[in-house]
Scaffold this active site. Structure first.
Site, PDB file in Angstrom:
ATOM      1  N   GLN A   1      35.429  41.284  36.104  1.00  0.00           N
ATOM      2  CA  GLN A   1      35.797  42.819  37.215  1.00  0.00           C
ATOM      3  C   GLN A   1      35.331  44.037  37.065  1.00  0.00           C
ATOM      4  OE1 GLN A   1      38.016  42.060  39.767  1.00  0.00           O
ATOM      5  NE2 GLN A   1      39.036  40.595  38.892  1.00  0.00           N
TER       6      GLN A   1
ATOM      7  N   CYS B   1      46.680  36.060  38.290  1.00  0.00           N
ATOM      8  CA  CYS B   1      46.929  35.600  37.208  1.00  0.00           C
ATOM      9  C   CYS B   1      46.876  35.933  35.379  1.00  0.00           C
ATOM     10  CB  CYS B   1      45.076  34.408  37.289  1.00  0.00           C
ATOM     11  SG  CYS B   1      45.092  33.596  37.949  1.00  0.00           S
TER      12      CYS B   1
ATOM     13  N   ASP C   1      36.117  41.286  28.100  1.00  0.00           N
ATOM     14  CA  ASP C   1      36.407  40.373  29.359  1.00  0.00           C
ATOM     15  C   ASP C   1      35.364  41.258  30.309  1.00  0.00           C
ATOM     16  OD1 ASP C   1      36.846  39.144  32.052  1.00  0.00           O
ATOM     17  OD2 ASP C   1      38.911  38.548  31.569  1.00  0.00           O
TER      18      ASP C   1
ATOM     19  N   HIS D   1      43.700  38.626  31.332  1.00  0.00           N
ATOM     20  CA  HIS D   1      44.587  37.902  33.207  1.00  0.00           C
ATOM     21  C   HIS D   1      44.897  37.172  32.027  1.00  0.00           C
ATOM     22  CE1 HIS D   1      41.920  34.822  35.028  1.00  0.00           C
ATOM     23  NE2 HIS D   1      42.574  35.566  36.844  1.00  0.00           N
TER      24      HIS D   1
END
Lengths: 404, 122
Positions: free
Chosen positions: A199, A361, A196, A119
């Site tokens: 999600q 994004c 990250d 992202h």
């Protein structure tokens, strides 16, 4: 799982006269009433600032806020709550690493490796850091199955690599990245690893200690919590050497007229009044998810993903961007030649269905996929097969409207 | 309300004035960062009149139909009158209600045209 929709007041709404079908969970999830009640109760009965007042309300607020730090630590497998920094979202958490760790540790000629599934939040900060430090940014390419190319990744790693940035799950293709193996490979060349988890944290179990990553970021709002709360996990051995992210109140130890000393631990990175009510309500979201359990959540999402894939595959006009089942979470992107994703989303919206369309994004990823954008359905605990049947009706309308 | 009228679908699937102009006197590019729509508008202006117009780009039905309709409306017109074009004129050309989320799509062509006209010497 059939009764879960009842816990979410928003599903009483209709959109364009149709019951809301919410399939944009990768953007943000809906909120259960138990979490909303905690949010409301805080302002109704317990509102005070934290870490300051020597009075009952402030002490209560502080205790509740700090209890969620403990809860979040446990939820993601951190060894201690002192590894948990509250931020406003994943993006801020990643930028905290860029500023507090990156500024000091990335030097001219160093290399930062990022995956092509990232992202913008886990890409653009590293572009900027690389630019300002004259470091190089290397991109891990995709395979034809929308997974990361493991061999290419190994070749990118070298003693020059100082940081590897990976998502656990792509917000476009749903690809689940083998972050544990990739972290071990990065550590073998002496690089730190930024994960990250935006999600993944509300969808699959997280164990940062076992994963052994150095930094891990995620957002409360993508896992039934309120907006405005994010978490940055930092391995304890690294936190002390990191510079403060922002300066001001709350993060100081002692302030003189021309200088100051700073608190240690996560509190060094939490300048100013944080989102107290949001953090406390986030605790209720964690409890709600824990009560259901990941076993059920994962089985449910896998069932919906398989059902949605089968539905989309019936239509030869539809191109699906999703890896083979074992590598995918509950996110599926698709495109229809001759129909722009925004038009797909508009026609879905006419049927009461919220889906995301466009670049998600993740503009570079769109280029790798060779599309101008995709339409995306992403599932969560309250979605049902009936939701996907409604999506199929909308899909038929798209094809009919555009005479395909 | 259904925004996918025959007119809009026809202009989307068979847009008018597509293709770059070899003899353009001014060009402008406009893009919508939200959805990635990009258009490049070429104009051949002579004696303050748009003699020819062409566009290259891709995007949703609303953006492409509105550009196609706009090009039809612009060719042969004086610059002075084109400078007065307002968003409402575009909505009238489209003949449907544009929701807030699609305004940028509908006005992509107009904003490229305004950019090009600004670059044109009077």
């Amino acid at each position: 799982m059939q009764q879960i929709k009842k816990d979410f007041p928003i599903f009483k709404r209709t959109i364009n006269g149709k019951p809301l079908v919410y399939l944009d969970n990768a953007s943000t999830t809906q909120k259960p009433i138990v979490m909303l009640k905690v949010l409301e109760n805080f302002y109704f009965t317990s509102n005070a600032n934290i870490h300051r007042g020597i009075y009952t309300l402030s002490e209560e607020a502080t205790d509740k806020y700090e209890a969620v730090r403990k809860k979040a630590a446990k939820f993601i497998g951190a060894r201690t709550e002192e590894e948990i920094i509250f931020t406003k979202n994943t993006t801020e958490a990643i930028n905290c690493v860029r500023v507090s760790w990156g500024e000091k540790n990335i030097k001219k000629g160093d290399e930062i490796v990022v995956s092509s599934l990232e992202h913008h939040a886990n890409l653009v900060p590293w572009q900027e850091l690389a630019k300002s430090k004259q470091a190089a940014l290397k991109i891990i390419p995709l395979t034809n199955d929308y997974t990361l190319d493991a061999e290419a990744y190994k070749k990118l790693l070298s003693p020059k690599t100082k940081l590897v940035c990976l998502t656990v799950e792509s917000n476009v293709t749903g690809t689940i990245v083998p972050v544990k193996q990739m972290t071990a490979l990065a550590h073998a060349v002496g690089a730190k690893v930024m994960i990250d988890g935006a999600q993944s944290v509300g969808h699959i179990p997280t164990d940062v200690h076992n994963l052994n990553c150095d930094f891990f970021a995620f957002s409360a709002h993508k896992m039934l919590g309120p907006t405005g709360v994010g978490v940055l996990y930092v391995k304890q051995s690294l936190m002390e050497e990191m510079a403060p992210f922002m300066y001001g109140g709350e993060m100081v130890e002692s302030v003189k007229a021309t200088s100051a000393t700073y608190r240690s631990g996560p509190w060094k990175f939490e300048a100013g009044t944080p989102n107290i009510a949001g953090v406390i309500a986030f605790g209720a979201a964690i409890d709600y998810l824990s009560n259901i359990g990941f076993k059920k959540i994962m089985a449910h999402e896998q069932e919906l993903l398989a059902y949605a894939k089968k539905m989309l595959a019936k239509y030869p006009q539809v191109k699906i961007f999703s890896p083979s089942q074992k590598h995918a979470g509950g996110i599926i992107s698709f495109a229809i030649s001759g129909v722009h994703p925004h038009d797909i989303a508009t026609i879905f919206n006419n049927e009461g269905i919220a889906i995301r369309s466009g670049l998600h994004c993740a503009e570079p990823l769109m280029n790798y996929l060779g599309v101008y954008g995709t339409a995306r359905m992403s599932f969560y605990i309250y979605n049902t097969k009936k939701d996907i049947d409604t999506a199929e009706k909308a899909l038929k309308k798209v094809l009919k409207t555009f005479k395909l | 309300m259904d925004i996918y009228t025959e007119t809009i679908l026809d202009h989307y699937q068979h847009p008018h004035h597509t293709g770059a102009l070899n003899d353009a006197t001014v060009s402008a590019t406009e893009h919508n960062p939200l959805c990635g729509d990009v258009i490049k508008l070429d104009l051949k202006i002579k004696n303050n009149v748009v003699e020819k117009i062409g566009f290259v780009g891709n995007g949703c039905a609303i953006s492409q139909a509105s550009i196609s309709l706009l090009c039809d409306a612009v060719e042969g017109k004086k610059i002075s009158s084109l400078k007065k074009l307002k968003p409402k004129d575009i909505y009238d050309l489209l003949g449907v209600t544009i929701s807030p989320g699609r305004i940028k799509c509908a006005l992509l062509g107009l904003s490229a045209l305004q950019k090009a006209l600004k670059l044109t010497k009077n």
